[in-house]
Write a protein that holds these residues in place. Structure first.
Motif, PDB file in Angstrom:
ATOM      1  N   VAL A 120      15.013  46.218  30.349  1.00 32.28           N
ATOM      2  CA  VAL A 120      13.610  45.955  30.498  1.00 32.28           C
ATOM      3  C   VAL A 120      13.309  45.305  29.183  1.00 32.28           C
ATOM      4  O   VAL A 120      12.344  44.199  29.071  1.00 32.28           O
ATOM      5  N   GLU A 121      13.841  45.815  28.123  1.00 30.66           N
ATOM      6  CA  GLU A 121      13.623  45.041  26.859  1.00 30.66           C
ATOM      7  C   GLU A 121      13.847  44.016  26.964  1.00 30.66           C
ATOM      8  O   GLU A 121      13.167  42.980  26.128  1.00 30.66           O
ATOM      9  N   ASN A 122      15.076  43.436  27.469  1.00 31.44           N
ATOM     10  CA  ASN A 122      15.556  41.968  27.438  1.00 31.44           C
ATOM     11  C   ASN A 122      14.502  41.184  28.202  1.00 31.44           C
ATOM     12  O   ASN A 122      14.216  40.017  27.861  1.00 31.44           O
ATOM     13  N   ALA A 123      14.052  41.688  29.239  1.00 24.97           N
ATOM     14  CA  ALA A 123      13.015  40.969  30.267  1.00 24.97           C
ATOM     15  C   ALA A 123      11.814  40.800  29.527  1.00 24.97           C
ATOM     16  O   ALA A 123      11.162  39.682  29.810  1.00 24.97           O
ATOM     17  N   ILE A 124      11.430  41.609  28.646  1.00 25.19           N
ATOM     18  CA  ILE A 124      10.250  41.416  27.757  1.00 25.19           C
ATOM     19  C   ILE A 124      10.344  40.367  26.623  1.00 25.19           C
ATOM     20  O   ILE A 124       9.594  39.432  26.502  1.00 25.19           O
ATOM     21  N   GLU A 125      11.364  40.840  25.892  1.00 30.33           N
ATOM     22  CA  GLU A 125      11.836  40.038  24.673  1.00 30.33           C
ATOM     23  C   GLU A 125      12.285  38.584  24.735  1.00 30.33           C
ATOM     24  O   GLU A 125      12.224  37.712  24.132  1.00 30.33           O
ATOM     25  N   HIS A 126      13.150  38.427  25.727  1.00 30.52           N
ATOM     26  CA  HIS A 126      14.022  37.254  26.097  1.00 30.52           C
ATOM     27  C   HIS A 126      13.333  36.649  27.308  1.00 30.52           C
ATOM     28  O   HIS A 126      14.069  35.616  27.590  1.00 30.52           O
ATOM     29  N   GLY A 127      12.643  37.032  28.270  1.00 34.34           N
ATOM     30  CA  GLY A 127      12.023  36.826  29.335  1.00 34.34           C
ATOM     31  C   GLY A 127      10.634  36.268  29.136  1.00 34.34           C
ATOM     32  O   GLY A 127      10.271  35.007  29.281  1.00 34.34           O
ATOM     33  N   VAL A 128       9.743  37.210  29.302  1.00 30.98           N
ATOM     34  CA  VAL A 128       8.321  36.739  29.503  1.00 30.98           C
ATOM     35  C   VAL A 128       7.579  36.623  28.312  1.00 30.98           C
ATOM     36  O   VAL A 128       6.530  36.220  28.172  1.00 30.98           O
ATOM     37  N   TYR A 129       7.939  37.183  27.185  1.00 32.91           N
ATOM     38  CA  TYR A 129       7.388  37.030  25.768  1.00 32.91           C
ATOM     39  C   TYR A 129       7.267  35.481  25.358  1.00 32.91           C
ATOM     40  O   TYR A 129       8.295  34.775  25.372  1.00 32.91           O
ATOM     41  N   GLY A 130       6.143  35.069  25.155  1.00 35.43           N
ATOM     42  CA  GLY A 130       6.016  33.650  24.614  1.00 35.43           C
ATOM     43  C   GLY A 130       5.673  32.617  25.853  1.00 35.43           C
ATOM     44  O   GLY A 130       5.525  31.474  25.583  1.00 35.43           O
ATOM     45  N   LEU A 131       5.653  33.316  26.916  1.00 34.07           N
ATOM     46  CA  LEU A 131       5.276  32.148  28.150  1.00 34.07           C
ATOM     47  C   LEU A 131       3.883  31.852  28.126  1.00 34.07           C
ATOM     48  O   LEU A 131       2.989  32.226  27.789  1.00 34.07           O
ATOM     49  N   GLU A 132       3.758  30.261  28.557  1.00 32.55           N
ATOM     50  CA  GLU A 132       2.659  29.904  28.578  1.00 32.55           C
ATOM     51  C   GLU A 132       1.563  30.509  29.809  1.00 32.55           C
ATOM     52  O   GLU A 132       0.386  30.388  30.045  1.00 32.55           O
ATOM     53  N   HIS A 133       2.512  30.981  30.969  1.00 29.11           N
ATOM     54  CA  HIS A 133       1.881  31.505  32.021  1.00 29.11           C
ATOM     55  C   HIS A 133       1.880  32.731  31.923  1.00 29.11           C
ATOM     56  O   HIS A 133       2.664  33.517  31.135  1.00 29.11           O
ATOM     57  N   GLN A 134       1.283  33.637  32.943  1.00 29.69           N
ATOM     58  CA  GLN A 134       1.277  35.235  32.926  1.00 29.69           C
ATOM     59  C   GLN A 134       2.669  35.487  33.441  1.00 29.69           C
ATOM     60  O   GLN A 134       3.345  35.187  34.349  1.00 29.69           O
ATOM     61  N   GLY A 135       3.219  36.265  32.408  1.00 33.77           N
ATOM     62  CA  GLY A 135       4.787  36.979  32.787  1.00 33.77           C
ATOM     63  C   GLY A 135       4.570  38.217  33.790  1.00 33.77           C
ATOM     64  O   GLY A 135       3.589  38.726  34.170  1.00 33.77           O
ATOM     65  N   ASN A 136       5.641  38.557  34.309  1.00 32.64           N
ATOM     66  CA  ASN A 136       5.681  39.403  35.552  1.00 32.64           C
ATOM     67  C   ASN A 136       7.144  39.939  35.599  1.00 32.64           C
ATOM     68  O   ASN A 136       8.087  39.274  35.551  1.00 32.64           O
ATOM     69  N   ILE A 137       7.092  41.359  35.672  1.00 32.57           N
ATOM     70  CA  ILE A 137       8.560  42.082  35.580  1.00 32.57           C
ATOM     71  C   ILE A 137       8.273  43.133  36.848  1.00 32.57           C
ATOM     72  O   ILE A 137       7.559  43.919  36.786  1.00 32.57           O
ATOM     73  N   GLN A 138       9.294  43.037  37.768  1.00 33.71           N
ATOM     74  CA  GLN A 138       9.632  43.913  39.014  1.00 33.71           C
ATOM     75  C   GLN A 138      10.898  44.645  38.864  1.00 33.71           C
ATOM     76  O   GLN A 138      11.906  44.048  38.609  1.00 33.71           O
TER      77      GLN A 138
END
Length: 578
Positions: free
Chosen positions: A478-496
């Protein structure tokens, strides 16, 4: 907890043993523990030479007290159990019951409340049978303390307290009565009932302590801490803070870490309720410090216990080896068969080599597992995450957003407690894992100004309260999904996140709509973060012993055009039932 030793002796040995007992007790009163231990060992050696069982029992009783004062509960329990082995030879049921009570007291201090209850009930049953009122006071006081920790009902706790209170008041035993009143007040506080009566209990306890010759700063600290908690529940924050300050003074003087931990926890709540978030932050910092201290103490006790068990096994192996050698020599003399002797020696040598090879491999595997567990817990509580969390709290406070600061602070402290509690368990309910993940995601979501959304789905076949899984395997991904996935995206991030039962596994999927794997190919390996590396080592180590293996797959998610649209982690773990 009240702790008792029983001394009985007779004959010529009595005079010498009694003199050593008095010397040892004097050393204990002046906190000269090394001298006390040396005296107890001298008494034990003398008693064994004279085959004087009661003297041996007394020496083990003193050693139990000394080890407790040193904080070495593992050795304290072993000393008490050694005393029991001699008590069984004398047939003294009273000393047996006292030993059971002492073991219960040690287990209580070590946080093993269910085991403590078992031993304390055995002592209670005997002292009820012989109607020993003095010992019943001690046992029932200990039982009331255990009931509070086990969160028994108010009626159950007060029933035990009433027994002790009636006896102590009848005997005018103020030294025990003010401790009983503290427990009575604490029972009301823990159940959030009749707070006015709780205040009366703590105030009467303080009054009795002022009138008593007994000087027990820790007990006074509990009285003041109880008053602080009572006035906090009544929302009288100035009074709550006043008594909280007094409790800190006594606990600090006695260096009583458990009391300091609970008092700083209450102080954080008082300051937050007053809107004084700067002081609440200071209290949280102190609370975190004492949580770390208690964690280190617990780890030290565990290491001491492992070391003690190892030394015991080594001595037993040496005794067994000497016995085998004696048997071989007898066989040599009897049979005069050189070939048979050589064969036996060779066979024993092979057994010893195999034994030590297996023992060494087991020891290395256990040591590796302990090291990985410790490294993993440190990665969960890494300074970078804690710094970001505290920085976020400071940011909310600077923006005068008290509501968010309080909410963030509450979630952060709860997460710290969940991580520390779950790390000690081999399996936890799915609901507990989900609660920790939700808290973790909410903290990051608030810190990143709602830069992402998340959903957690649990398949109907899974009973979240009954199905259990190994703890804290999911959080690093979950930490990887936040820090290396959705963090800094121009669009809204989403984690499932989803939990699905498949055969003998529960499959946990963590997906995001981020940038995908940028520093690896589709090899099925996770992002090379510290926590992920430790997770992989932990999986490899556990898979060597589990019949049902843990499986991990990490891959990029792609659309119909073959473009990367995110990352998915699939973790298959074995499950059990409560």
């Amino acid at each position: 907890m009240m702790f008792t030793l029983s001394y009985q002796a007779h004959g010529q040995e009595k005079e010498y043993v009694d003199s050593l007992i008095n010397i040892c007790i004097d050393f204990l009163k002046s906190a000269e523990l090394d001298s006390a231990k040396s005296t107890a060992e001298q008494m034990q050696q003398y008693s064994k030479e004279k085959d004087y069982h009661l003297g041996i029992i007394q020496s083990y009783g003193l050693m139990t007290n000394i080890y407790q004062r040193q904080g070495n509960n593992a050795k304290a329990i072993m000393a008490t159990k050694s005393a029991i082995s001699y008590i069984e030879k004398t047939g003294n049921k009273t000393n047996m019951a006292i030993s059971h009570m002492n073991i219960g007291s040690i287990l209580y201090k070590d946080g093993q409340y269910e085991e403590a209850l078992k031993y304390m009930n055995m002592a209670d049953e005997y002292f009820l049978e012989v109607d020993d009122k003095d010992m019943l006071i001690t046992v029932n006081f200990n039982l009331s303390s255990i009931y509070i920790k086990l969160e028994k009902t108010l009626e159950e706790i007060l029933e035990k307290v009433a027994i002790v209170e009636e006896m102590t008041r009848a005997k005018k035993d103020t030294a025990n009565l003010f401790q009983v009143l503290n427990n009575k007040g604490l029972a009301y506080i823990k159940n959030n009932q009749n707070i006015a009566e709780a205040i009366n209990c703590f105030e009467e306890s303080l009054l009795l302590q002022r009138l008593s010759d007994a000087n027990k700063p820790v007990t006074k600290g509990f009285s003041y801490a109880g008053l602080g908690d009572a006035y906090l529940l009544l929302k009288k924050y100035d009074l709550a803070l006043h008594y909280n300050d007094s409790a800190l003074t006594f606990f600090t003087k006695m260096k009583y870490n458990l009391g300091l931990r609970d008092t700083y926890k209450s102080r954080k709540d008082i300051m937050s309720s007053q809107g004084n978030y700067k002081e609440a932050f200071k209290a949280l910092s102190e609370l975190t410090q004492y949580l770390d201290t208690l964690y280190d103490e617990q780890r030290s006790r565990q290491l001491n216990q492992v070391r003690t068990e190892y030394e015991t096994e080594r001595k037993e192996a040496e005794i067994a080896s000497l016995s085998q050698q004696a048997s071989i020599q007898a066989l040599v003399i009897k049979q005069k068969n050189l070939a048979l002797i050589i064969g036996i020696i060779f066979f024993l040598f092979i057994l010893v080599v195999i034994y030590f090879v297996i023992k060494q491999r087991t020891s290395i595997r256990q040591q590796a597992q302990v090291e990985i567990e410790q490294r993993f817990l440190r990665s969960q509580l890494n300074p970078h995450f804690i710094f970001n969390a505290l920085l976020a709290i400071q940011n909310f406070m600077l923006k005068n957003d008290a509501q968010k600061a309080a909410l963030y602070l509450s979630k952060f402290s709860k997460l710290m407690r969940e991580i520390l509690e779950n790390s000690r368990q081999e399996f936890i309910p799915v609901s507990a894992e989900i609660e920790m993940l939700t808290n973790y995601l909410d903290i990051h979501k608030m810190r990143l100004n709602n830069a992402f959304d998340y959903q957690i789905e649990v398949e109907d076949q899974i009973d979240p309260d009954s199905d259990t899984i190994p703890p804290m395997f999911v959080q690093p991904f979950v930490e990887n999904a936040i820090e290396h996935g959705v963090y800094g995206l121009e669009h809204q991030g989403n984690i499932q996140i989803s939990f699905t039962k498949k055969g003998e596994h529960i499959e946990i999927s963590v997906s995001d709509n981020g940038r995908g794997l940028t520093n690896t190919s589709n090899t099925g390996k996770p992002h090379n973060s510290l926590a992920s590396t430790i997770i992989q080592e932990r999986i490899d180590l556990i898979n060597r012993t589990l019949k049902i293996k843990i499986d991990l797959i990490v891959k990029n998610l792609k659309n119909e055009k073959g473009e990367i649209i995110g990352t998915q982690t699939q973790l298959k773990v074995p499950y059990a039932y409560l």
